[in-house]
Design a protein around this motif. Structure first.
Motif, PDB file in Angstrom:
ATOM      1  N   ALA A 101      -4.980  32.749 -22.720  1.00 51.14           N
ATOM      2  CA  ALA A 101      -4.532  31.700 -21.795  1.00 51.14           C
ATOM      3  C   ALA A 101      -5.033  31.997 -20.385  1.00 51.14           C
ATOM      4  O   ALA A 101      -5.182  33.153 -19.990  1.00 51.14           O
ATOM      5  N   GLY A 102      -5.292  30.937 -19.639  1.00 53.91           N
ATOM      6  CA  GLY A 102      -5.723  31.091 -18.260  1.00 53.91           C
ATOM      7  C   GLY A 102      -7.223  31.181 -18.076  1.00 53.91           C
ATOM      8  O   GLY A 102      -7.709  31.248 -16.938  1.00 53.91           O
ATOM      9  N   ASN A 103      -7.983  31.120 -19.185  1.00 57.61           N
ATOM     10  CA  ASN A 103      -9.434  31.195 -19.101  1.00 57.61           C
ATOM     11  C   ASN A 103     -10.120  29.833 -19.079  1.00 57.61           C
ATOM     12  O   ASN A 103     -11.342  29.757 -19.023  1.00 57.61           O
ATOM     13  N   GLY A 104      -9.328  28.768 -19.169  1.00 56.86           N
ATOM     14  CA  GLY A 104      -9.914  27.425 -19.173  1.00 56.86           C
ATOM     15  C   GLY A 104     -10.487  27.002 -20.506  1.00 56.86           C
ATOM     16  O   GLY A 104     -11.200  25.999 -20.587  1.00 56.86           O
ATOM     17  N   TYR A 105     -10.143  27.725 -21.578  1.00 51.16           N
ATOM     18  CA  TYR A 105     -10.694  27.373 -22.881  1.00 51.16           C
ATOM     19  C   TYR A 105     -10.128  26.063 -23.421  1.00 51.16           C
ATOM     20  O   TYR A 105     -10.849  25.278 -24.043  1.00 51.16           O
ATOM     21  N   VAL A 106      -8.829  25.811 -23.194  1.00 55.23           N
ATOM     22  CA  VAL A 106      -8.232  24.601 -23.756  1.00 55.23           C
ATOM     23  C   VAL A 106      -8.720  23.338 -23.048  1.00 55.23           C
ATOM     24  O   VAL A 106      -9.072  22.363 -23.720  1.00 55.23           O
ATOM     25  N   PRO A 107      -8.784  23.289 -21.712  1.00 49.40           N
ATOM     26  CA  PRO A 107      -9.375  22.100 -21.088  1.00 49.40           C
ATOM     27  C   PRO A 107     -10.798  21.839 -21.568  1.00 49.40           C
ATOM     28  O   PRO A 107     -11.181  20.690 -21.818  1.00 49.40           O
ATOM     29  N   GLU A 108     -11.567  22.904 -21.723  1.00 52.23           N
ATOM     30  CA  GLU A 108     -12.937  22.745 -22.230  1.00 52.23           C
ATOM     31  C   GLU A 108     -12.924  22.168 -23.639  1.00 52.23           C
ATOM     32  O   GLU A 108     -13.664  21.221 -23.941  1.00 52.23           O
ATOM     33  N   ALA A 109     -12.062  22.724 -24.505  1.00 51.12           N
ATOM     34  CA  ALA A 109     -11.967  22.212 -25.872  1.00 51.12           C
ATOM     35  C   ALA A 109     -11.512  20.760 -25.897  1.00 51.12           C
ATOM     36  O   ALA A 109     -11.981  19.966 -26.723  1.00 51.12           O
ATOM     37  N   LEU A 110     -10.617  20.398 -25.000  1.00 50.55           N
ATOM     38  CA  LEU A 110     -10.122  19.026 -24.955  1.00 50.55           C
ATOM     39  C   LEU A 110     -11.227  18.057 -24.539  1.00 50.55           C
ATOM     40  O   LEU A 110     -11.316  16.939 -25.067  1.00 50.55           O
ATOM     41  N   VAL A 111     -12.086  18.463 -23.635  1.00 49.91           N
ATOM     42  CA  VAL A 111     -13.226  17.612 -23.260  1.00 49.91           C
ATOM     43  C   VAL A 111     -14.193  17.470 -24.443  1.00 49.91           C
ATOM     44  O   VAL A 111     -14.708  16.380 -24.717  1.00 49.91           O
ATOM     45  N   VAL A 112     -14.436  18.571 -25.162  1.00 50.81           N
ATOM     46  CA  VAL A 112     -15.290  18.505 -26.348  1.00 50.81           C
ATOM     47  C   VAL A 112     -14.713  17.524 -27.366  1.00 50.81           C
ATOM     48  O   VAL A 112     -15.422  16.685 -27.933  1.00 50.81           O
ATOM     49  N   VAL A 113     -13.406  17.603 -27.595  1.00 50.09           N
ATOM     50  CA  VAL A 113     -12.746  16.722 -28.566  1.00 50.09           C
ATOM     51  C   VAL A 113     -12.749  15.279 -28.083  1.00 50.09           C
ATOM     52  O   VAL A 113     -12.932  14.349 -28.882  1.00 50.09           O
ATOM     53  N   ALA A 114     -12.560  15.065 -26.787  1.00 51.35           N
ATOM     54  CA  ALA A 114     -12.609  13.700 -26.256  1.00 51.35           C
ATOM     55  C   ALA A 114     -13.995  13.093 -26.475  1.00 51.35           C
ATOM     56  O   ALA A 114     -14.118  11.927 -26.891  1.00 51.35           O
ATOM     57  N   ARG A 115     -15.028  13.865 -26.209  1.00 52.37           N
ATOM     58  CA  ARG A 115     -16.392  13.363 -26.431  1.00 52.37           C
ATOM     59  C   ARG A 115     -16.591  12.997 -27.903  1.00 52.37           C
ATOM     60  O   ARG A 115     -17.163  11.948 -28.233  1.00 52.37           O
ATOM     61  N   PHE A 116     -16.110  13.860 -28.802  1.00 53.04           N
ATOM     62  CA  PHE A 116     -16.199  13.592 -30.237  1.00 53.04           C
ATOM     63  C   PHE A 116     -15.419  12.333 -30.605  1.00 53.04           C
ATOM     64  O   PHE A 116     -15.908  11.471 -31.353  1.00 53.04           O
ATOM     65  N   ALA A 117     -14.202  12.199 -30.065  1.00 46.74           N
ATOM     66  CA  ALA A 117     -13.340  11.059 -30.404  1.00 46.74           C
ATOM     67  C   ALA A 117     -13.960   9.734 -29.984  1.00 46.74           C
ATOM     68  O   ALA A 117     -13.936   8.757 -30.741  1.00 46.74           O
ATOM     69  N   PHE A 118     -14.505   9.710 -28.796  1.00 46.69           N
ATOM     70  CA  PHE A 118     -15.027   8.445 -28.277  1.00 46.69           C
ATOM     71  C   PHE A 118     -16.464   8.159 -28.704  1.00 46.69           C
ATOM     72  O   PHE A 118     -16.809   7.001 -28.978  1.00 46.69           O
ATOM     73  N   GLU A 119     -17.285   9.191 -28.801  1.00 47.51           N
ATOM     74  CA  GLU A 119     -18.707   8.955 -29.043  1.00 47.51           C
ATOM     75  C   GLU A 119     -19.105   9.080 -30.503  1.00 47.51           C
ATOM     76  O   GLU A 119     -20.129   8.518 -30.901  1.00 47.51           O
ATOM     77  N   GLN A 120     -18.327   9.799 -31.318  1.00 50.36           N
ATOM     78  CA  GLN A 120     -18.646   9.883 -32.740  1.00 50.36           C
ATOM     79  C   GLN A 120     -17.648   9.117 -33.602  1.00 50.36           C
ATOM     80  O   GLN A 120     -18.041   8.442 -34.554  1.00 50.36           O
ATOM     81  N   LEU A 121     -16.369   9.235 -33.270  1.00 55.77           N
ATOM     82  CA  LEU A 121     -15.366   8.524 -34.066  1.00 55.77           C
ATOM     83  C   LEU A 121     -15.188   7.073 -33.622  1.00 55.77           C
ATOM     84  O   LEU A 121     -14.635   6.264 -34.363  1.00 55.77           O
ATOM     85  N   GLY A 122     -15.615   6.754 -32.419  1.00 56.98           N
ATOM     86  CA  GLY A 122     -15.485   5.391 -31.924  1.00 56.98           C
ATOM     87  C   GLY A 122     -14.063   4.975 -31.622  1.00 56.98           C
ATOM     88  O   GLY A 122     -13.726   3.779 -31.696  1.00 56.98           O
ATOM     89  N   LEU A 123     -13.217   5.927 -31.247  1.00 55.63           N
ATOM     90  CA  LEU A 123     -11.834   5.585 -30.910  1.00 55.63           C
ATOM     91  C   LEU A 123     -11.756   4.911 -29.546  1.00 55.63           C
ATOM     92  O   LEU A 123     -12.648   5.051 -28.704  1.00 55.63           O
ATOM     93  N   HIS A 124     -10.660   4.198 -29.338  1.00 57.13           N
ATOM     94  CA  HIS A 124     -10.430   3.558 -28.056  1.00 57.13           C
ATOM     95  C   HIS A 124      -9.469   4.346 -27.182  1.00 57.13           C
ATOM     96  O   HIS A 124      -9.495   4.229 -25.955  1.00 57.13           O
ATOM     97  N   ARG A 125      -8.617   5.188 -27.807  1.00 58.31           N
ATOM     98  CA  ARG A 125      -7.576   5.870 -27.030  1.00 58.31           C
ATOM     99  C   ARG A 125      -7.177   7.167 -27.710  1.00 58.31           C
ATOM    100  O   ARG A 125      -7.063   7.231 -28.930  1.00 58.31           O
TER     101      ARG A 125
END
Length: 206
Positions: free
Chosen positions: A119-143
């Motif tokens: 914790a405290g290394n910024g790994y989770v925010p980074e992972a969340l951005v990776v997942v957001a990119r996947f959700a919107f750009e590969q899965l085509g989700l809206h939200r």
């Protein structure tokens, strides 16, 4: 569709039965750290932390979700030596896309946990951005939505770093550790991702 995702430092991939020993070690060590924020374990079911068979069943269930397109679970793997990208990687937590719904909603929930030692290394925010990119750009989700108990300040700090939109408190929203807990709902839509993609990927993934 790939289910192995990469950020600047984190690598995300589905957990497999071969990950049991590493997962068990992290979860045992972090029991007190994670228990207040997670649903209580069903006492009639095998303990997934202690049972190789139960963990394998969990992995198989996640694989079925991927095949059906209803959920995508990822282990968060980080380098043993952050200054070297190609060093041996450690399991540091999980991040999951769950309850994915199509039709007019095109939405899903995102949840995560991290090893206290990482914790405290910024790994989770980074992972969340990776997942957001996947959700919107590969899965085509809206939200996508992240729901957090108000007093879980460490988890809230993750979404606050990314400036996700606060949609307010849902009262007695989820049963956590045996108690119906209020949750703050944070959300990001495809329109917001389109507007902020360069900002978020530049800050966390470049």
């Amino acid at each position: 569709m790939t289910t192995r995702l990469s950020g600047r430092r984190v690598r995300l991939r589905p957990l497999t039965p071969a990950d049991f020993a590493a997962w068990q070690e992290v979860r045992r060590r972090n029991d007190a750290w994670l228990t207040p924020w997670e649903p209580a374990r069903n006492p009639t079911m095998p303990d997934v932390v202690e049972s190789q068979q139960a963990f394998t069943m969990r992995c198989n269930a996640r694989e079925r979700e991927r095949q059906l397109g209803t959920g995508f679970g990822f282990g968060i793997f980080v380098p043993t030596r952050p200054e070297h990208r190609r060093s041996r990687e450690l399991l540091a937590g999980e991040i999951n896309i769950s309850s994915l719904q199509r039709g007019p909603l095109q939405s899903a929930y995102v949840g995560y946990w991290i090893d206290q030692a990482q914790a405290g290394n910024g790994y989770v925010p980074e992972a969340l951005v990776v997942v957001a990119r996947f959700a919107f750009e590969q899965l085509g989700l809206h939200r996508i939505q992240v729901s957090i108990i108000p007093r879980n300040h460490r988890s809230r700090r993750v979404v606050e770093k990314l400036k996700l939109r606060d949609e307010g408190i849902a009262q007695r929203y989820l049963e956590i550790n045996g108690v119906w807990e209020d949750h703050v709902r944070y959300a990001l839509t495809a329109e917001e991702w389109e507007e902020r993609r360069d900002e978020l990927t530049g800050a966390w993934l470049a």
